[in-house]
Design a protein around this motif. Structure first.
Motif, PDB file in Angstrom:
ATOM      1  N   ARG A 111       0.818  -1.223   0.000  1.00 44.07           N
ATOM      2  CA  ARG A 111       0.000   0.000   0.000  1.00 44.07           C
ATOM      3  C   ARG A 111       0.853   1.276   0.000  1.00 44.07           C
ATOM      4  O   ARG A 111       0.310   2.369  -0.152  1.00 44.07           O
ATOM      5  CB  ARG A 111      -0.937   0.023   1.210  1.00 44.07           C
ATOM      6  N   ASP A 112       2.160   1.136   0.176  1.00 37.77           N
ATOM      7  CA  ASP A 112       3.055   2.290   0.100  1.00 37.77           C
ATOM      8  C   ASP A 112       3.410   2.627  -1.341  1.00 37.77           C
ATOM      9  O   ASP A 112       4.059   3.650  -1.594  1.00 37.77           O
ATOM     10  CB  ASP A 112       4.347   2.021   0.883  1.00 37.77           C
ATOM     11  N   SER A 113       3.012   1.792  -2.273  1.00 31.51           N
ATOM     12  CA  SER A 113       3.306   2.050  -3.685  1.00 31.51           C
ATOM     13  C   SER A 113       2.660   3.373  -4.099  1.00 31.51           C
ATOM     14  O   SER A 113       1.448   3.567  -3.944  1.00 31.51           O
ATOM     15  CB  SER A 113       2.783   0.909  -4.557  1.00 31.51           C
ATOM     16  N   ALA A 114       3.485   4.274  -4.608  1.00 30.48           N
ATOM     17  CA  ALA A 114       3.023   5.622  -4.943  1.00 30.48           C
ATOM     18  C   ALA A 114       4.194   6.370  -5.558  1.00 30.48           C
ATOM     19  O   ALA A 114       5.300   5.852  -5.679  1.00 30.48           O
ATOM     20  CB  ALA A 114       2.549   6.369  -3.678  1.00 30.48           C
ATOM     21  N   VAL A 115       3.935   7.614  -5.943  1.00 31.05           N
ATOM     22  CA  VAL A 115       5.021   8.519  -6.331  1.00 31.05           C
ATOM     23  C   VAL A 115       5.245   9.472  -5.167  1.00 31.05           C
ATOM     24  O   VAL A 115       4.291  10.100  -4.684  1.00 31.05           O
ATOM     25  CB  VAL A 115       4.702   9.286  -7.618  1.00 31.05           C
ATOM     26  N   TYR A 116       6.478   9.580  -4.729  1.00 22.67           N
ATOM     27  CA  TYR A 116       6.833  10.438  -3.608  1.00 22.67           C
ATOM     28  C   TYR A 116       7.575  11.659  -4.138  1.00 22.67           C
ATOM     29  O   TYR A 116       8.581  11.534  -4.828  1.00 22.67           O
ATOM     30  CB  TYR A 116       7.694   9.671  -2.600  1.00 22.67           C
ATOM     31  N   PHE A 117       7.046  12.817  -3.808  1.00 18.59           N
ATOM     32  CA  PHE A 117       7.642  14.069  -4.268  1.00 18.59           C
ATOM     33  C   PHE A 117       8.254  14.823  -3.102  1.00 18.59           C
ATOM     34  O   PHE A 117       7.691  14.873  -2.005  1.00 18.59           O
ATOM     35  CB  PHE A 117       6.589  14.966  -4.924  1.00 18.59           C
ATOM     36  N   CYS A 118       9.368  15.438  -3.392  1.00 15.50           N
ATOM     37  CA  CYS A 118       9.973  16.395  -2.488  1.00 15.50           C
ATOM     38  C   CYS A 118       9.803  17.776  -3.117  1.00 15.50           C
ATOM     39  O   CYS A 118       9.868  17.922  -4.348  1.00 15.50           O
ATOM     40  CB  CYS A 118      11.455  16.067  -2.314  1.00 15.50           C
ATOM     41  N   ALA A 119       9.569  18.768  -2.305  1.00 16.13           N
ATOM     42  CA  ALA A 119       9.470  20.145  -2.786  1.00 16.13           C
ATOM     43  C   ALA A 119      10.209  21.045  -1.805  1.00 16.13           C
ATOM     44  O   ALA A 119      10.293  20.736  -0.612  1.00 16.13           O
ATOM     45  CB  ALA A 119       8.007  20.584  -2.915  1.00 16.13           C
ATOM     46  N   SER A 120      10.745  22.139  -2.317  1.00 15.77           N
ATOM     47  CA  SER A 120      11.381  23.100  -1.418  1.00 15.77           C
ATOM     48  C   SER A 120      10.888  24.498  -1.715  1.00 15.77           C
ATOM     49  O   SER A 120      10.301  24.761  -2.770  1.00 15.77           O
ATOM     50  CB  SER A 120      12.916  23.023  -1.533  1.00 15.77           C
ATOM     51  N   GLY A 121      11.109  25.378  -0.767  1.00  9.13           N
ATOM     52  CA  GLY A 121      10.661  26.756  -0.918  1.00  9.13           C
ATOM     53  C   GLY A 121      11.273  27.635   0.150  1.00  9.13           C
ATOM     54  O   GLY A 121      12.204  27.227   0.849  1.00  9.13           O
ATOM     55  N   LEU A 122      10.737  28.840   0.247  1.00  5.43           N
ATOM     56  CA  LEU A 122      11.210  29.788   1.248  1.00  5.43           C
ATOM     57  C   LEU A 122      10.107  30.057   2.258  1.00  5.43           C
ATOM     58  O   LEU A 122       8.951  30.253   1.882  1.00  5.43           O
ATOM     59  CB  LEU A 122      11.629  31.102   0.577  1.00  5.43           C
ATOM     60  N   ALA A 123      10.458  30.056   3.515  1.00  6.67           N
ATOM     61  CA  ALA A 123       9.474  30.336   4.559  1.00  6.67           C
ATOM     62  C   ALA A 123       8.977  31.779   4.464  1.00  6.67           C
ATOM     63  O   ALA A 123       7.847  32.084   4.813  1.00  6.67           O
ATOM     64  CB  ALA A 123      10.076  30.083   5.935  1.00  6.67           C
ATOM     65  N   GLN A 124       9.846  32.674   3.981  1.00  6.34           N
ATOM     66  CA  GLN A 124       9.438  34.058   3.810  1.00  6.34           C
ATOM     67  C   GLN A 124       8.773  34.197   2.450  1.00  6.34           C
ATOM     68  O   GLN A 124       8.937  33.376   1.561  1.00  6.34           O
ATOM     69  CB  GLN A 124      10.663  34.977   3.854  1.00  6.34           C
TER      70      GLN A 124
END
Lengths: 112, 114
Positions: free
Chosen positions: B85-98
């Motif tokens: 059930r863990d089969s999936a696409v896992y995405f990482c994203a980054s950004g700025l808190a400000q």
């Protein structure tokens, strides 16, 4: 639970036609963003509209925001086959955590 | 051309095995997000870091998932033991808190657990 829901879930049009997608959300927001996802790829940021704005343009994209109705629309004019993708709205909710809540997405198919 | 990178791009593993996914956020970004995407559930937020500190992992199954940021250039997501059930696409994203909190997504890791 997801904040935003896009409508329609799927949209099929011909090249040259306009495509309109709608997003409804539930709580107050700082801003609302639209992202595109091509098949097998990550999401790409398209356009952002702040809560005090009502309309914004970027190239062939036009976004409107109605905070009284908690809804937004994304219009793609003169669509191209390359616009085929899924489109997601995301709301920046003023919780202090700077995280976005994504909607369920609209799958757009533009046929040549 | 700054971008978020993720490795591996594809992973096939057997149930019960440990899976580690890695993410390199854009240099200078101080927020990192892990998402899971499936047809049924859509895009789900699993974990969120700001300045390397975990702020929200309420979307992550705690018994088998763990997320860390050993340094500012690396974020990891581990599943142990993995389940189908863990089969999936896992995405990482980054950004700025400000600022306006736009997020920049990596290409994803497609995980298949058999």
């Amino acid at each position: 639970s997801q904040q935003g829901e896009e409508d329609p879930q799927a949209l099929s049009i011909q090249e040259g036609e306009n495509a309109t997608m709608n997003c409804s959300y539930k709580t107050s927001i700082n801003n609302l963003q639209w992202y595109r996802q091509n098949s097998g790829r990550g999401l790409v940021h398209l356009i952002l509209i702040r809560s005090n704005e009502r309309e914004k343009h970027s190239g062939r994209l036009r976004v409107t925001l109605d905070t009284s109705k908690k809804s937004s629309s994304l219009l793609i004019t003169a669509s191209r086959a390359a616009d085929t993708a899924s489109y997601f709205c995301a709301t920046d909710v003023p919780t202090g955590f700077q995280k976005l809540v994504f909607g369920t997405g609209t799958r757009l198919l533009v046929s040549p | 051309d700054a971008r978020v990178t993720q490795t591996p791009r594809h992973k096939v593993t057997e149930m019960g095995q440990e899976v580690t996914m890695r993410c390199q956020p854009i240099l200078g970004h101080n927020t990192v997000f892990w998402y899971r995407q499936t047809m049924m559930q859509g895009l789900e937020l699993l974990a969120y870091f700001r300045n390397r500190a975990p702020l929200d992992d309420s979307g992550m199954p705690k018994d088998r998932f763990s997320a860390e940021m050993p340094d500012a250039t690396l974020a990891t997501l581990k599943i142990q033991p993995s389940e189908p059930r863990d089969s999936a696409v896992y995405f990482c994203a980054s950004g700025l808190a400000q600022g306006l909190h736009e997020q920049y997504f990596g290409p994803g890791t497609r995980l298949t657990v058999t």
